[in-house]
Design a protein around this motif. Structure first.
Motif, PDB file in Angstrom:
ATOM      1  N   SER A   5       0.846  -1.190   0.000  1.00 22.65           N
ATOM      2  CA  SER A   5       0.000   0.000   0.000  1.00 22.65           C
ATOM      3  C   SER A   5       0.882   1.240   0.000  1.00 22.65           C
ATOM      4  CB  SER A   5      -0.874   0.037   1.247  1.00 22.65           C
ATOM      5  OG  SER A   5      -1.688  -1.101   1.292  1.00 22.65           O
ATOM      6  N   ILE A   6       0.476   2.215  -0.825  1.00 26.52           N
ATOM      7  CA  ILE A   6       1.285   3.431  -0.949  1.00 26.52           C
ATOM      8  C   ILE A   6       0.458   4.645  -0.531  1.00 26.52           C
ATOM      9  CG2 ILE A   6       2.548   4.906  -2.569  1.00 26.52           C
ATOM     10  CD1 ILE A   6       3.152   2.302  -4.117  1.00 26.52           C
ATOM     11  N   VAL A   7       0.969   5.374   0.450  1.00 27.70           N
ATOM     12  CA  VAL A   7       0.325   6.618   0.892  1.00 27.70           C
ATOM     13  C   VAL A   7       1.397   7.709   0.965  1.00 27.70           C
ATOM     14  CG1 VAL A   7      -1.529   5.506   2.207  1.00 27.70           C
ATOM     15  CG2 VAL A   7       0.654   5.983   3.334  1.00 27.70           C
ATOM     16  N   GLU A  29       0.285  -6.958   4.648  1.00 29.78           N
ATOM     17  CA  GLU A  29       0.390  -5.617   4.061  1.00 29.78           C
ATOM     18  C   GLU A  29       1.770  -5.022   4.327  1.00 29.78           C
ATOM     19  OE1 GLU A  29      -1.629  -2.174   5.774  1.00 29.78           O
ATOM     20  OE2 GLU A  29      -2.122  -1.453   3.766  1.00 29.78           O
ATOM     21  N   VAL A  30       2.355  -4.461   3.270  1.00 23.15           N
ATOM     22  CA  VAL A  30       3.588  -3.679   3.422  1.00 23.15           C
ATOM     23  C   VAL A  30       3.197  -2.233   3.143  1.00 23.15           C
ATOM     24  CG1 VAL A  30       5.926  -3.297   2.526  1.00 23.15           C
ATOM     25  CG2 VAL A  30       4.991  -5.622   2.622  1.00 23.15           C
ATOM     26  N   LEU A  31       3.423  -1.366   4.112  1.00 18.14           N
ATOM     27  CA  LEU A  31       2.957   0.023   3.988  1.00 18.14           C
ATOM     28  C   LEU A  31       4.127   0.948   3.631  1.00 18.14           C
ATOM     29  CD1 LEU A  31       0.484   1.881   4.298  1.00 18.14           C
ATOM     30  CD2 LEU A  31       1.072   2.127   6.715  1.00 18.14           C
ATOM     31  N   VAL A  32       3.924   1.712   2.546  1.00 19.23           N
ATOM     32  CA  VAL A  32       4.965   2.644   2.085  1.00 19.23           C
ATOM     33  C   VAL A  32       4.443   4.076   2.230  1.00 19.23           C
ATOM     34  CG1 VAL A  32       6.377   3.365   0.106  1.00 19.23           C
ATOM     35  CG2 VAL A  32       5.776   0.953   0.399  1.00 19.23           C
ATOM     36  N   HIS A  33       5.213   4.934   2.890  1.00 26.18           N
ATOM     37  CA  HIS A  33       4.911   6.364   3.010  1.00 26.18           C
ATOM     38  C   HIS A  33       5.920   7.082   2.112  1.00 26.18           C
ATOM     39  CE1 HIS A  33       4.339  10.344   4.506  1.00 26.18           C
ATOM     40  NE2 HIS A  33       3.913  10.043   5.712  1.00 26.18           N
ATOM     41  N   THR A  34       5.403   7.798   1.110  1.00 29.12           N
ATOM     42  CA  THR A  34       6.344   8.447   0.185  1.00 29.12           C
ATOM     43  C   THR A  34       7.043   9.651   0.812  1.00 29.12           C
ATOM     44  OG1 THR A  34       4.669   9.961  -0.688  1.00 29.12           O
ATOM     45  CG2 THR A  34       4.935   7.827  -1.829  1.00 29.12           C
ATOM     46  N   GLY A  35       6.407  10.243   1.847  1.00 28.97           N
ATOM     47  CA  GLY A  35       6.972  11.455   2.434  1.00 28.97           C
ATOM     48  C   GLY A  35       6.526  12.727   1.727  1.00 28.97           C
ATOM     49  N   GLU A  60      10.764   9.494   2.239  1.00 31.38           N
ATOM     50  CA  GLU A  60      11.254  10.854   2.518  1.00 31.38           C
ATOM     51  C   GLU A  60      11.489  11.682   1.265  1.00 31.38           C
ATOM     52  OE1 GLU A  60      14.525  10.407   5.228  1.00 31.38           O
ATOM     53  OE2 GLU A  60      13.200   9.701   6.816  1.00 31.38           O
ATOM     54  N   ILE A  61      10.532  11.643   0.347  1.00 35.27           N
ATOM     55  CA  ILE A  61      10.678  12.378  -0.909  1.00 35.27           C
ATOM     56  C   ILE A  61      10.488  13.883  -0.695  1.00 35.27           C
ATOM     57  CG2 ILE A  61       9.756  12.692  -3.251  1.00 35.27           C
ATOM     58  CD1 ILE A  61      11.197   9.961  -2.782  1.00 35.27           C
ATOM     59  N   GLY A  62       9.524  14.286   0.115  1.00 37.23           N
ATOM     60  CA  GLY A  62       9.322  15.714   0.400  1.00 37.23           C
ATOM     61  C   GLY A  62       8.724  16.472  -0.771  1.00 37.23           C
ATOM     62  N   SER A  63       8.856  17.814  -0.721  1.00 35.26           N
ATOM     63  CA  SER A  63       8.214  18.672  -1.714  1.00 35.26           C
ATOM     64  C   SER A  63       9.096  18.848  -2.950  1.00 35.26           C
ATOM     65  CB  SER A  63       7.944  20.051  -1.104  1.00 35.26           C
ATOM     66  OG  SER A  63       7.130  19.922   0.034  1.00 35.26           O
ATOM     67  N   GLY A  64       8.472  19.355  -4.018  1.00 35.39           N
ATOM     68  CA  GLY A  64       9.197  19.637  -5.260  1.00 35.39           C
ATOM     69  C   GLY A  64       8.193  19.948  -6.339  1.00 35.39           C
ATOM     70  N   SER A  65       8.690  20.335  -7.524  1.00 32.09           N
ATOM     71  CA  SER A  65       7.773  20.541  -8.643  1.00 32.09           C
ATOM     72  C   SER A  65       7.115  19.191  -8.956  1.00 32.09           C
ATOM     73  CB  SER A  65       8.537  21.058  -9.862  1.00 32.09           C
ATOM     74  OG  SER A  65       9.431  20.049 -10.283  1.00 32.09           O
ATOM     75  N   HIS A  66       6.052  19.193  -9.726  1.00 30.04           N
ATOM     76  CA  HIS A  66       5.328  17.937  -9.985  1.00 30.04           C
ATOM     77  C   HIS A  66       6.244  16.869 -10.579  1.00 30.04           C
ATOM     78  CE1 HIS A  66       1.316  19.196  -8.876  1.00 30.04           C
ATOM     79  NE2 HIS A  66       1.626  20.377  -9.394  1.00 30.04           N
ATOM     80  N   MET A  73       9.658   9.798  -6.559  1.00 34.72           N
ATOM     81  CA  MET A  73       8.836   8.722  -5.974  1.00 34.72           C
ATOM     82  C   MET A  73       8.887   7.470  -6.850  1.00 34.72           C
ATOM     83  SD  MET A  73       5.394  10.704  -4.969  1.00 34.72           S
ATOM     84  CE  MET A  73       5.341  12.039  -3.797  1.00 34.72           C
ATOM     85  N   LEU A  74       8.802   7.693  -8.140  1.00 36.54           N
ATOM     86  CA  LEU A  74       8.762   6.582  -9.100  1.00 36.54           C
ATOM     87  C   LEU A  74       9.984   5.671  -8.918  1.00 36.54           C
ATOM     88  CD1 LEU A  74       7.053   5.609 -11.503  1.00 36.54           C
ATOM     89  CD2 LEU A  74       8.299   7.208 -12.946  1.00 36.54           C
ATOM     90  N   GLY A  75      11.142   6.286  -8.872  1.00 38.45           N
ATOM     91  CA  GLY A  75      12.381   5.514  -8.707  1.00 38.45           C
ATOM     92  C   GLY A  75      12.404   4.775  -7.384  1.00 38.45           C
ATOM     93  N   ALA A  76      12.021   5.480  -6.318  1.00 42.03           N
ATOM     94  CA  ALA A  76      12.103   4.882  -4.977  1.00 42.03           C
ATOM     95  C   ALA A  76      11.080   3.755  -4.818  1.00 42.03           C
ATOM     96  CB  ALA A  76      11.884   5.964  -3.925  1.00 42.03           C
ATOM     97  N   ILE A  77       9.878   3.957  -5.375  1.00 40.44           N
ATOM     98  CA  ILE A  77       8.837   2.913  -5.248  1.00 40.44           C
ATOM     99  C   ILE A  77       9.234   1.679  -6.064  1.00 40.44           C
ATOM    100  CG2 ILE A  77       6.420   2.349  -5.768  1.00 40.44           C
ATOM    101  CD1 ILE A  77       5.779   5.350  -5.178  1.00 40.44           C
ATOM    102  N   GLU A  78       9.809   1.919  -7.225  1.00 41.05           N
ATOM    103  CA  GLU A  78      10.272   0.800  -8.067  1.00 41.05           C
ATOM    104  C   GLU A  78      11.219  -0.107  -7.282  1.00 41.05           C
ATOM    105  OE1 GLU A  78      11.211   1.042 -12.599  1.00 41.05           O
ATOM    106  OE2 GLU A  78      13.077   1.349 -11.514  1.00 41.05           O
ATOM    107  N   GLU A  79      12.109   0.516  -6.548  1.00 46.09           N
ATOM    108  CA  GLU A  79      13.078  -0.240  -5.755  1.00 46.09           C
ATOM    109  C   GLU A  79      12.369  -1.098  -4.696  1.00 46.09           C
ATOM    110  OE1 GLU A  79      16.451   2.483  -5.036  1.00 46.09           O
ATOM    111  OE2 GLU A  79      16.797   1.160  -3.302  1.00 46.09           O
ATOM    112  N   VAL A  80      11.370  -0.501  -4.037  1.00 44.47           N
ATOM    113  CA  VAL A  80      10.646  -1.246  -2.989  1.00 44.47           C
ATOM    114  C   VAL A  80       9.868  -2.407  -3.617  1.00 44.47           C
ATOM    115  CG1 VAL A  80       8.860  -1.115  -1.202  1.00 44.47           C
ATOM    116  CG2 VAL A  80      10.438   0.801  -1.509  1.00 44.47           C
ATOM    117  N   ILE A  81       9.238  -2.155  -4.762  1.00 40.11           N
ATOM    118  CA  ILE A  81       8.475  -3.226  -5.419  1.00 40.11           C
ATOM    119  C   ILE A  81       9.424  -4.369  -5.802  1.00 40.11           C
ATOM    120  CG2 ILE A  81       7.103  -3.855  -7.464  1.00 40.11           C
ATOM    121  CD1 ILE A  81       5.887  -1.038  -7.391  1.00 40.11           C
TER     122      ILE A  81
END
Ligand code: UD1
Length: 350
Positions: A5-7, A29-35, A60-66, A73-81
């Motif tokens: 799950s990604i929140v 369930e494995v819970l992922v917080h993107t930050g 811990e991605i934090g703020s940034g342009s879209h 996030m895409l890169g970090a989530i890919e690694e977790v998956i």
């Protein structure tokens, strides 16, 4: 099954609380917080109050342009998956965390389930609309909160994997309302008040719009309690906007305080999606500071009115807002959406 799950943002924490509990009865369930949200009052306090399990991964991605935020996030989530090899990835709502999760999973051929699928404002200038459309088209299971959402998906040719489950925010609200009234510590004027929230880019990033909204609030005939998102506060400073004497700009409210403040308000003025729905469920009139909404049922039943960032329309609508409304129904479900989702995931065969 192993469900990842990604929140990442405030409304997703509220939605994941009931779902996570139901999922964990039968699944891992494995819970992922993107930050995406990192301030204590936008994130941690929700985990504490709603009893959400601690995330297994905090990116811990934090703020940034879209592009920057979503890309990181895409890169970090890919690694977790890659590491966790889940059977299914579950994403919520319409934030950049939602899109990043859905895209990462789809590219790795992992099935995607989308909570709050099929919502449309038909306004592609909203970042959330782009996130919703793309996420739905990458999803294998689409959990729709309303019949309107099911119809929206059908109009885009999506019928496979679509389930009308009801809205998990109803689950969360029903579970927590009594507790909220008991535990809330927010200071509310006994003589009546309006509640206001403004955080959407179309209002905060346009000085003309934000000034018009604040000018309207100054004209309202009751105190306005205004829990402000950090970005809105920053914009007040940047544009040199000083709230009027009847407007109390306060820190973002934890969930219990927000529910209590909403339940007791004469009306709510907001550009949030979730608050429009919560207001309907609590039978509180809503004045929406946008020109469109995904939650058309709230308008159809006479509880909500769209006024944009137009000062005259805001004042007029707030003046008319009272309890004399028409229809009220279980338009957003029966409070058992999360259990339905867990059962559908159990029966899912890719
Ligand atoms: C995001 C969602 C929006 C959702 C909202 C819920 C997207 C595109 N938007 O908007 O759909 O309704 O969450 O609240 O995903 N900031 C802080 N502290 C934080 C987080 C953000 O100060 O913990 C400030 C930063 O200046 C940041 C700005 O808020 O740049 C905007 O944050 P961002 O994550 O881009 O989106 P939200 O406006 O929070």
């Amino acid at each position: 099954m192993k469900v990842l799950s990604i929140v990442g943002a405030r409304p997703q924490f509220v939605k994941c609380a009931p779902v996570s509990r139901e999922l964990r009865r039968v699944h891992e369930e494995v819970l992922v917080h993107t930050g995406q949200h990192y301030d204590y009052l936008l994130s941690e306090v929700f985990f504490r109050d709603l009893g959400i399990p601690a995330p297994d991964y905090h990116l811990e991605i934090g703020s940034g342009s879209h592009g920057v935020q979503t890309g990181r996030m895409l890169g970090a989530i890919e690694e977790v998956i890659g590491k966790e090899e889940p059977d299914i990835v579950l994403v919520y709502g319409d934030t950049n965390s939602t899109l990043a999760g859905a895209l990462a999973a789809a590219k790795m051929h992992v099935p995607v389930a989308h909570v709050e699928a099929g919502l449309r404002s038909f306004d592609r200038r909203m970042p959330e609309e782009v996130n919703r459309v793309l996420t739905d088209h990458a999803s294998d299971l689409l959990f729709c909160p309303t019949e309107t959402a099911v119809a929206n998906l059908a109009a885009e040719g999506i019928t496979r994997g679509v389930h009308l489950t009801g809205d998990v925010m109803v689950d969360a609200l029903q579970e927590n309302l009594a507790l909220a009234k008991e535990r809330a510590t927010v200071d509310l004027p006994a003589t009546g008040y309006f509640l206001a929230t403004v955080h959407r880019a179309s209002n905060t990033d346009d000085p003309v719009a934000l000034r018009a909204i604040m000018a309207a609030f100054a004209l309202l005939e009751a105190p306005v309690i205004f829990p402000a998102h950090p970005r809105t506060r920053k914009k007040f400073a940047e544009y040199g906007i000083a709230p009027a004497a009847n407007v109390s700009v306060v820190e973002p409210l934890p969930y219990f305080d927000m529910l209590a403040a909403l339940a007791g308000a004469r009306a709510v003025l907001t550009d949030s999606g979730g608050v429009q729905k919560e207001a309907y469920i609590l039978k509180v009139p809503c004045v929406t500071l946008r020109e469109n909404t995904e939650w058309v049922e709230t308008i159809e039943d006479g509880w909500n009115v769209l006024v944009g960032a137009d000062a005259d329309r805001i004042v007029l609508a707030a003046g008319k807002a009272n309890g004399a409304h028409r229809r009220h129904d279980a338009r957003f479900g029966d409070g058992h959406a999360a259990a339905r989702m867990a059962a559908i995931i159990s029966a899912f065969e890719p």
